[in-house]
Design a protein around this motif. Structure first.
Motif, PDB file in Angstrom:
ATOM      1  N   VAL A 186       0.839  -1.203   0.000  1.00 22.32           N
ATOM      2  CA  VAL A 186       0.000   0.000   0.000  1.00 22.32           C
ATOM      3  C   VAL A 186       0.870   1.246   0.000  1.00 22.32           C
ATOM      4  CG1 VAL A 186      -1.688   1.328   1.330  1.00 22.32           C
ATOM      5  CG2 VAL A 186      -1.977  -1.135   1.075  1.00 22.32           C
ATOM      6  N   ARG A 187       1.948   1.239   0.796  1.00 19.76           N
ATOM      7  CA  ARG A 187       2.863   2.384   0.836  1.00 19.76           C
ATOM      8  C   ARG A 187       3.539   2.600  -0.520  1.00 19.76           C
ATOM      9  NH1 ARG A 187       4.973   3.811   6.341  1.00 19.76           N
ATOM     10  NH2 ARG A 187       6.946   4.181   5.297  1.00 19.76           N
ATOM     11  N   ALA A 188       3.906   1.521  -1.215  1.00 20.02           N
ATOM     12  CA  ALA A 188       4.522   1.639  -2.540  1.00 20.02           C
ATOM     13  C   ALA A 188       3.537   2.247  -3.536  1.00 20.02           C
ATOM     14  CB  ALA A 188       5.006   0.273  -3.025  1.00 20.02           C
ATOM     15  N   ASP A 189       2.273   1.825  -3.486  1.00 19.21           N
ATOM     16  CA  ASP A 189       1.253   2.387  -4.363  1.00 19.21           C
ATOM     17  C   ASP A 189       1.057   3.875  -4.096  1.00 19.21           C
ATOM     18  OD1 ASP A 189       0.865  -0.048  -5.591  1.00 19.21           O
ATOM     19  OD2 ASP A 189      -0.979  -0.521  -4.489  1.00 19.21           O
ATOM     20  N   LEU A 190       1.080   4.276  -2.832  1.00 18.18           N
ATOM     21  CA  LEU A 190       0.944   5.693  -2.489  1.00 18.18           C
ATOM     22  C   LEU A 190       2.118   6.510  -3.019  1.00 18.18           C
ATOM     23  CD1 LEU A 190      -0.422   5.466   1.169  1.00 18.18           C
ATOM     24  CD2 LEU A 190      -1.654   6.264  -0.868  1.00 18.18           C
ATOM     25  N   ARG A 191       3.326   5.970  -2.941  1.00 19.07           N
ATOM     26  CA  ARG A 191       4.506   6.671  -3.483  1.00 19.07           C
ATOM     27  C   ARG A 191       4.348   6.903  -4.984  1.00 19.07           C
ATOM     28  NH1 ARG A 191       7.223   3.549   0.085  1.00 19.07           N
ATOM     29  NH2 ARG A 191       7.669   1.961  -1.445  1.00 19.07           N
ATOM     30  N   ALA A 200       4.014  10.437  -7.014  1.00 18.04           N
ATOM     31  CA  ALA A 200       5.032  10.751  -8.015  1.00 18.04           C
ATOM     32  C   ALA A 200       4.452  10.903  -9.421  1.00 18.04           C
ATOM     33  CB  ALA A 200       6.109   9.663  -8.027  1.00 18.04           C
ATOM     34  N   ALA A 201       3.163  10.699  -9.583  1.00 16.57           N
ATOM     35  CA  ALA A 201       2.552  10.675 -10.919  1.00 16.57           C
ATOM     36  C   ALA A 201       2.832  11.943 -11.716  1.00 16.57           C
ATOM     37  CB  ALA A 201       1.054  10.433 -10.814  1.00 16.57           C
ATOM     38  N   SER A 202       2.693  13.091 -11.117  1.00 13.32           N
ATOM     39  CA  SER A 202       2.914  14.347 -11.835  1.00 13.32           C
ATOM     40  C   SER A 202       4.359  14.460 -12.325  1.00 13.32           C
ATOM     41  CB  SER A 202       2.577  15.530 -10.924  1.00 13.32           C
ATOM     42  OG  SER A 202       2.857  16.743 -11.564  1.00 13.32           O
ATOM     43  N   ARG A 203       5.299  14.107 -11.456  1.00  9.54           N
ATOM     44  CA  ARG A 203       6.717  14.166 -11.834  1.00  9.54           C
ATOM     45  C   ARG A 203       7.022  13.162 -12.952  1.00  9.54           C
ATOM     46  NH1 ARG A 203      11.821  13.128  -7.796  1.00  9.54           N
ATOM     47  NH2 ARG A 203      13.426  13.560  -9.319  1.00  9.54           N
ATOM     48  N   GLN A 262      16.121  12.932 -16.195  1.00  9.73           N
ATOM     49  CA  GLN A 262      14.944  13.401 -15.475  1.00  9.73           C
ATOM     50  C   GLN A 262      13.954  12.252 -15.279  1.00  9.73           C
ATOM     51  OE1 GLN A 262      12.821  16.542 -17.487  1.00  9.73           O
ATOM     52  NE2 GLN A 262      11.178  16.591 -15.971  1.00  9.73           N
ATOM     53  N   LEU A 263      13.740  11.472 -16.328  1.00  7.57           N
ATOM     54  CA  LEU A 263      12.822  10.340 -16.245  1.00  7.57           C
ATOM     55  C   LEU A 263      13.347   9.290 -15.269  1.00  7.57           C
ATOM     56  CD1 LEU A 263      10.266   8.932 -17.161  1.00  7.57           C
ATOM     57  CD2 LEU A 263      11.535   8.029 -19.126  1.00  7.57           C
ATOM     58  N   HIS A 264      14.628   8.982 -15.355  1.00  8.87           N
ATOM     59  CA  HIS A 264      15.223   7.998 -14.449  1.00  8.87           C
ATOM     60  C   HIS A 264      15.074   8.455 -12.996  1.00  8.87           C
ATOM     61  CE1 HIS A 264      18.495   5.943 -12.256  1.00  8.87           C
ATOM     62  NE2 HIS A 264      18.085   4.928 -12.978  1.00  8.87           N
ATOM     63  N   SER A 265      15.302   9.722 -12.733  1.00  3.68           N
ATOM     64  CA  SER A 265      15.178  10.273 -11.388  1.00  3.68           C
ATOM     65  C   SER A 265      13.740  10.162 -10.882  1.00  3.68           C
ATOM     66  CB  SER A 265      15.633  11.727 -11.382  1.00  3.68           C
ATOM     67  OG  SER A 265      15.440  12.306 -10.122  1.00  3.68           O
ATOM     68  N   ALA A 266      12.770  10.461 -11.743  1.00  6.69           N
ATOM     69  CA  ALA A 266      11.358  10.383 -11.357  1.00  6.69           C
ATOM     70  C   ALA A 266      10.953   8.945 -11.054  1.00  6.69           C
ATOM     71  CB  ALA A 266      10.475  10.970 -12.456  1.00  6.69           C
ATOM     72  N   ILE A 267      11.422   8.009 -11.865  1.00  6.65           N
ATOM     73  CA  ILE A 267      11.115   6.590 -11.627  1.00  6.65           C
ATOM     74  C   ILE A 267      11.754   6.128 -10.324  1.00  6.65           C
ATOM     75  CG2 ILE A 267      11.536   4.233 -12.456  1.00  6.65           C
ATOM     76  CD1 ILE A 267      11.209   5.402 -15.325  1.00  6.65           C
ATOM     77  N   SER A 268      12.986   6.529 -10.081  1.00  8.38           N
ATOM     78  CA  SER A 268      13.660   6.162  -8.832  1.00  8.38           C
ATOM     79  C   SER A 268      12.917   6.706  -7.624  1.00  8.38           C
ATOM     80  CB  SER A 268      15.099   6.683  -8.828  1.00  8.38           C
ATOM     81  OG  SER A 268      15.856   6.032  -9.809  1.00  8.38           O
ATOM     82  N   ALA A 269      12.436   7.939  -7.713  1.00 14.77           N
ATOM     83  CA  ALA A 269      11.685   8.536  -6.603  1.00 14.77           C
ATOM     84  C   ALA A 269      10.390   7.767  -6.350  1.00 14.77           C
ATOM     85  CB  ALA A 269      11.392   9.997  -6.891  1.00 14.77           C
ATOM     86  N   ALA A 270       9.731   7.334  -7.413  1.00 14.95           N
ATOM     87  CA  ALA A 270       8.476   6.585  -7.263  1.00 14.95           C
ATOM     88  C   ALA A 270       8.715   5.217  -6.643  1.00 14.95           C
ATOM     89  CB  ALA A 270       7.794   6.428  -8.616  1.00 14.95           C
ATOM     90  N   ARG A 271       9.882   4.638  -6.919  1.00 17.81           N
ATOM     91  CA  ARG A 271      10.204   3.309  -6.386  1.00 17.81           C
ATOM     92  C   ARG A 271      10.936   3.363  -5.062  1.00 17.81           C
ATOM     93  NH1 ARG A 271      12.060   0.221 -11.867  1.00 17.81           N
ATOM     94  NH2 ARG A 271       9.965  -0.173 -12.612  1.00 17.81           N
ATOM     95  N   CYS A 272      11.292   4.537  -4.594  1.00 20.80           N
ATOM     96  CA  CYS A 272      12.085   4.721  -3.375  1.00 20.80           C
ATOM     97  C   CYS A 272      11.565   3.841  -2.251  1.00 20.80           C
ATOM     98  CB  CYS A 272      12.052   6.173  -2.940  1.00 20.80           C
ATOM     99  SG  CYS A 272      12.989   6.470  -1.437  1.00 20.80           S
ATOM    100  N   GLY A 273      12.442   2.977  -1.744  1.00 16.27           N
ATOM    101  CA  GLY A 273      12.103   2.152  -0.593  1.00 16.27           C
ATOM    102  C   GLY A 273      11.365   0.874  -0.925  1.00 16.27           C
ATOM    103  N   ARG A 274      10.888   0.701  -2.147  1.00 14.90           N
ATOM    104  CA  ARG A 274      10.132  -0.507  -2.481  1.00 14.90           C
ATOM    105  C   ARG A 274      11.027  -1.725  -2.333  1.00 14.90           C
ATOM    106  NH1 ARG A 274       6.718  -1.177  -7.938  1.00 14.90           N
ATOM    107  NH2 ARG A 274       5.354   0.216  -6.827  1.00 14.90           N
TER     108      ARG A 274
END
Length: 129
Positions: free
Chosen positions: A68-73, A77-80, A105-117
């Motif tokens: 659930v926490r991963a889905d929230l991240r 991050a959707a806008s980014r 920029q795309l790689h950074s946004a994907i990494s932020a969305a996956r952070c901690g998963r």
């Protein structure tokens, strides 16, 4: 094993409980925001109580919370992610430097969305409330 904190009523065991709080309106977010939390605790079924703090250590429950926490991240991050995807598409036939910057920029946004998963305790043993 580390886990997540949870609060329960000491009388009935319910998790339908909480603290009194003060909320206000945030004109920018267009939603109510928490301004402060008070010491008075309550249970929806038992009334005023002093809540029990417990640590969730069941691996199945921890996996459910992590998912659930991963889905929230990802939602946060959707806008980014959309902006980065648009940047990549805008320069797909452009100069190498522009493409490289857009892909970064795309790689950074994907990494932020996956952070901690799937990574260790990523915020465990802290209140989710």
């Amino acid at each position: 094993m580390e886990g997540y904190l949870a609060y329960r009523c000491p009388h009935c065991g319910s998790d339908r409980c909480g603290n009194d709080a003060n909320a206000g309106w945030d004109v920018v977010l267009q939603q109510s925001v928490l301004l402060g939390e008070f010491d008075n605790q309550w249970c929806n079924d038992c009334g005023d109580v002093t809540l029990e703090e417990l640590t969730i250590t069941d691996p199945i429950e921890i996996a459910r919370i992590d998912a659930v926490r991963a889905d929230l991240r990802i939602q946060q991050a959707a806008s980014r992610l959309l902006s980065a995807g648009e940047a990549v598409l805008a320069v797909r036939h452009g100069p190498d430097a522009a493409r490289s910057a857009a892909f970064d920029q795309l790689h950074s946004a994907i990494s932020a969305a996956r952070c901690g998963r799937g990574a260790g305790s990523g915020g465990r043993a802290s209140s989710l409330a």
